[in-house]
Write an enzyme that holds these catalytic residues in place. Structure first.
Site, PDB file in Angstrom:
ATOM      1  N   SER A  13       4.941  -0.319   1.422  1.00  0.00           N
ATOM      2  CA  SER A  13       5.308   0.866   0.645  1.00  0.00           C
ATOM      3  C   SER A  13       6.484   0.566  -0.282  1.00  0.00           C
ATOM      4  O   SER A  13       6.434  -0.369  -1.056  1.00  0.00           O
ATOM      5  CB  SER A  13       5.593   2.024   1.603  1.00  0.00           C
ATOM      6  OG  SER A  13       5.620   3.255   0.934  1.00  0.00           O
TER       7      SER A  13
ATOM      8  N   ASP B  87      -5.169   7.061   1.231  1.00  0.00           N
ATOM      9  CA  ASP B  87      -3.720   6.878   1.253  1.00  0.00           C
ATOM     10  C   ASP B  87      -3.092   7.982   0.417  1.00  0.00           C
ATOM     11  O   ASP B  87      -3.245   8.006  -0.814  1.00  0.00           O
ATOM     12  CB  ASP B  87      -3.375   5.496   0.693  1.00  0.00           C
ATOM     13  CG  ASP B  87      -1.907   5.151   0.841  1.00  0.00           C
ATOM     14  OD1 ASP B  87      -1.082   6.085   0.922  1.00  0.00           O
ATOM     15  OD2 ASP B  87      -1.588   3.954   0.870  1.00  0.00           O
TER      16      ASP B  87
ATOM     17  N   HIS C 198      -1.723   5.575   5.074  1.00  0.00           N
ATOM     18  CA  HIS C 198      -0.706   4.800   4.361  1.00  0.00           C
ATOM     19  C   HIS C 198      -0.141   3.651   5.197  1.00  0.00           C
ATOM     20  O   HIS C 198       0.677   2.881   4.697  1.00  0.00           O
ATOM     21  CB  HIS C 198       0.430   5.751   3.937  1.00  0.00           C
ATOM     22  CG  HIS C 198       1.447   5.138   3.033  1.00  0.00           C
ATOM     23  ND1 HIS C 198       1.118   4.468   1.861  1.00  0.00           N
ATOM     24  CD2 HIS C 198       2.810   5.085   3.129  1.00  0.00           C
ATOM     25  CE1 HIS C 198       2.224   4.047   1.280  1.00  0.00           C
ATOM     26  NE2 HIS C 198       3.263   4.401   2.026  1.00  0.00           N
TER      27      HIS C 198
END
Length: 268
Positions: free
Chosen positions: A98, A222, A250
């Site tokens: 991320s 996601d 995610h």
């Protein structure tokens, strides 16, 4: 290794053999270094592993956080470079998730000699749509303003809802519950400051500068990173390979670590 470096980022080293190539793991928002446990386990016999918590998360020193200093992702990249310098890293492998992905990209652009290869899981250079250029990041400014307001109104209620949306995998509720726990452990004022820094960031211009072979791992459904963003990363990082894993949410390194491990192994 200085005590300050260790305590600031709660650094742990697995298989501390300097003769081995190093993998350094960077986690994303709402998690800490333990998010990488399953993946790290698969590599600890062949590599030296550095695990750390970003400032404001996990067991990093809470006194190190300042909303002024950490108002952009660049400050987290500076911390990553400090860790690399402390351990005299050269040609390390960076595995990140991320926002940790852009943290690693910025660090590698600044000091390319510290790294050899990059693996980015669920990364995004910009979360906000840009109508002027046709870029689709997945969020409008109204979406983000509503998110900030929800966090401000009742942080812990927001945590519960966001954890379920981001993790998906409703058939395994313990995954979202575990994420909610690490998310709730972040001081609400820090969480709100960090979220704004992440979602208002724009690092698209930094992608073409990346010199390293890069693996992009993307999952389905996601909430933070739509397919278009994964394609954008692949198009703008010259030496990149995009792998779609059969996982939802995610956090594929948590919900489907075996697939992430296989993708990284093939890449390395």
């Amino acid at each position: 290794m200085t005590l300050r470096t260790v305590t600031k980022n709660n650094i742990h080293i697995l298989n501390d053999d300097p003769s081995l190539q190093t993998i350094i793991f960077t986690h994303g928002f709402g998690t800490d270094q333990t998010a990488w446990n399953a993946v790290a386990e698969a590599f600890k016999d062949q590599y030296r592993l550095i695990m750390y918590d970003t400032v404001g998360a996990g067991s990093a020193d809470p006194e190190a956080f300042s909303p002024n200093k950490y108002r952009s992702i660049n400050s987290y990249a500076t911390d990553l470079l400090a860790i690399c310098q402390e351990f005299e890293l050269k040609n390390a492998i960076s595995i990140s998730h991320s926002v940790g992905g852009m943290t690693s990209v910025l660090a590698a652009n600044e000091k390319p000699e510290y790294f050899s290869k990059m693996a980015l899981v669920g990364a995004s250079p910009r979360y906000l749509n840009d109508t002027d250029t046709g870029y689709y990041g997945g969020f409008t400014q109204e979406d983000l303003d509503n998110l900030y307001q929800a966090m401000s109104n009742n942080y812990f209620a927001w945590v519960s809802g966001f954890a379920n949306l981001a993790m998906q995998n409703a058939d395994r509720p313990h995954l979202a519950e575990n994420f909610a726990r690490t998310l709730a452990s972040i001081r609400p004022d820090i969480a709100q400051s960090v979220v704004r820094a992440i979602f208002q960031s724009d690092h698209r211009a930094d992608l073409p500068r990346l010199q390293h072979d890069t693996l992009l791992i993307h999952s389905t459904e996601d909430i933070a990173v739509p397919d278009q963003v994964a394609d954008y990363l692949h198009e703008h990082i010259r030496s990149s390979k995009l792998v779609h894993v059969s996982a939802t949410g995610h956090f594929p390194h948590i919900s489907a670590p075996g697939q992430v491990i296989d993708a990284i192994r093939q890449f390395l």
